[in-house]
Design a protein around this motif. Structure first.
Motif, mmCIF file in Angstrom:
data_model
loop_
_atom_site.group_PDB
_atom_site.id
_atom_site.type_symbol
_atom_site.label_atom_id
_atom_site.label_comp_id
_atom_site.label_asym_id
_atom_site.label_seq_id
_atom_site.Cartn_x
_atom_site.Cartn_y
_atom_site.Cartn_z
ATOM 1 N N ASP A 1 0.831 -1.205 0.000
ATOM 2 C CA ASP A 1 0.000 0.000 0.000
ATOM 3 C C ASP A 1 0.866 1.255 0.000
ATOM 4 O O ASP A 1 0.551 2.237 -0.680
ATOM 5 C CB ASP A 1 -0.948 0.014 1.207
ATOM 6 N N GLU A 2 1.963 1.227 0.752
ATOM 7 C CA GLU A 2 2.862 2.387 0.764
ATOM 8 C C GLU A 2 3.493 2.602 -0.606
ATOM 9 O O GLU A 2 3.616 3.738 -1.072
ATOM 10 C CB GLU A 2 3.969 2.209 1.821
ATOM 11 N N GLU A 3 3.921 1.512 -1.230
ATOM 12 C CA GLU A 3 4.502 1.661 -2.573
ATOM 13 C C GLU A 3 3.483 2.290 -3.513
ATOM 14 O O GLU A 3 3.794 3.209 -4.274
ATOM 15 C CB GLU A 3 4.944 0.293 -3.128
ATOM 16 N N GLU A 4 2.258 1.767 -3.463
ATOM 17 C CA GLU A 4 1.257 2.243 -4.425
ATOM 18 C C GLU A 4 0.772 3.660 -4.112
ATOM 19 O O GLU A 4 0.467 4.421 -5.017
ATOM 20 C CB GLU A 4 0.079 1.269 -4.480
ATOM 21 N N ARG A 5 0.708 4.003 -2.831
ATOM 22 C CA ARG A 5 0.182 5.325 -2.476
ATOM 23 C C ARG A 5 1.243 6.416 -2.487
ATOM 24 O O ARG A 5 0.964 7.551 -2.826
ATOM 25 C CB ARG A 5 -0.464 5.285 -1.088
ATOM 26 N N GLU A 6 2.487 6.035 -2.058
ATOM 27 C CA GLU A 6 3.499 7.079 -1.910
ATOM 28 C C GLU A 6 4.636 7.001 -2.928
ATOM 29 O O GLU A 6 4.930 7.977 -3.602
ATOM 30 C CB GLU A 6 4.065 7.052 -0.482
ATOM 31 N N LEU A 7 5.275 5.817 -2.996
ATOM 32 C CA LEU A 7 6.478 5.728 -3.834
ATOM 33 C C LEU A 7 6.156 5.812 -5.330
ATOM 34 O O LEU A 7 6.710 6.646 -6.051
ATOM 35 C CB LEU A 7 7.228 4.426 -3.511
ATOM 36 N N PHE A 8 5.272 4.932 -5.795
ATOM 37 C CA PHE A 8 5.027 4.865 -7.243
ATOM 38 C C PHE A 8 4.525 6.189 -7.833
ATOM 39 O O PHE A 8 5.003 6.590 -8.905
ATOM 40 C CB PHE A 8 4.068 3.710 -7.580
ATOM 41 N N PRO A 9 3.585 6.881 -7.190
ATOM 42 C CA PRO A 9 3.144 8.150 -7.781
ATOM 43 C C PRO A 9 4.292 9.155 -7.919
ATOM 44 O O PRO A 9 4.368 9.887 -8.908
ATOM 45 C CB PRO A 9 2.093 8.666 -6.788
ATOM 46 N N ARG A 10 5.208 9.161 -6.937
ATOM 47 C CA ARG A 10 6.335 10.107 -7.029
ATOM 48 C C ARG A 10 7.265 9.697 -8.162
ATOM 49 O O ARG A 10 7.827 10.543 -8.863
ATOM 50 C CB ARG A 10 7.076 10.179 -5.689
ATOM 51 N N VAL A 11 7.459 8.383 -8.322
ATOM 52 C CA VAL A 11 8.320 7.905 -9.408
ATOM 53 C C VAL A 11 7.672 8.222 -10.755
ATOM 54 O O VAL A 11 8.321 8.715 -11.683
ATOM 55 C CB VAL A 11 8.576 6.379 -9.261
#
Ligand SMILES: [Fe+2]
Ligand SMILES: [Fe+2]
Length: 166
Positions: free
Chosen positions: A114-124
């Motif tokens: 969930d953290e990857e999808e909510r925070e990391l991926f959008p920034r990438v």
């Protein structure tokens, strides 16, 4: 078929979460089913962790140094999941600790995803272009072909051991 890195990783996440759901819905005494599902979960996690560790995270760190701290934390989260998966792989589905250990693995990995999808991926996605993401995606697919699929495989185990003694 899309080779966008984020699309590919999200497809993995979806398959992992589907396996989690099937595990959680299996009955308390469905030992054989839960044993098979844990084998599947471990296989999916081993491959996914490998391609993120080998390709996605180093790429993101190299291209977007501001995300380095988040990536370092993500490596640690992968490491905890590796340890739990390796312990779970060694337990019989009838063992007292099997269900609670699986529950903790599922909880940890779900939060990480969930953290990857909510925070990391959008920034990438915001920082990298379509072309770059599709190039990374091609490398993810390539890494998938040589990924170990079980923590008992020497290359996966070596990673876990390296991480412990470093
Ligand atoms: Fe991850
Ligand atoms: Fe992931």
């Amino acid at each position: 078929m899309s080779t966008d890195a984020i699309v590919l990783l999200k497809e993995d996440h979806k398959a992992i979460k589907a396996a989690f759901k099937r595990f959680e819905e299996a009955g308390k005494n469905a030992h054989a089913t839960k044993g098979r599902l844990v084998d599947k979960i471990i296989e999916l996690l081993t491959v996914h962790t490998y391609i993120e560790n080998e390709v996605m995270y180093p790429e993101v760190c190299g291209l977007l140094p501001t995300l380095e701290d988040d990536i370092l934390e993500s490596y640690e989260e992968h490491h905890v999941a590796d340890l739990l998966a390796a312990e779970l792989a060694a337990l019989s589905p009838e063992a007292e600790r099997f269900d609670p250990k699986a529950a903790v693995l599922i909880e940890n990995v779900t939060r990480h995803i969930d953290e990857e999808e909510r925070e990391l991926f959008p920034r990438v996605r915001e920082a990298l272009g379509r072309k770059q993401l599709s190039e990374i995606g091609e490398r993810l697919l390539e890494a998938k072909r040589k990924a170990p699929d079980s923590p008992a495989q020497p290359s996966a185990l070596k990673k876990t051991v390296d991480a412990i003694i470093k």
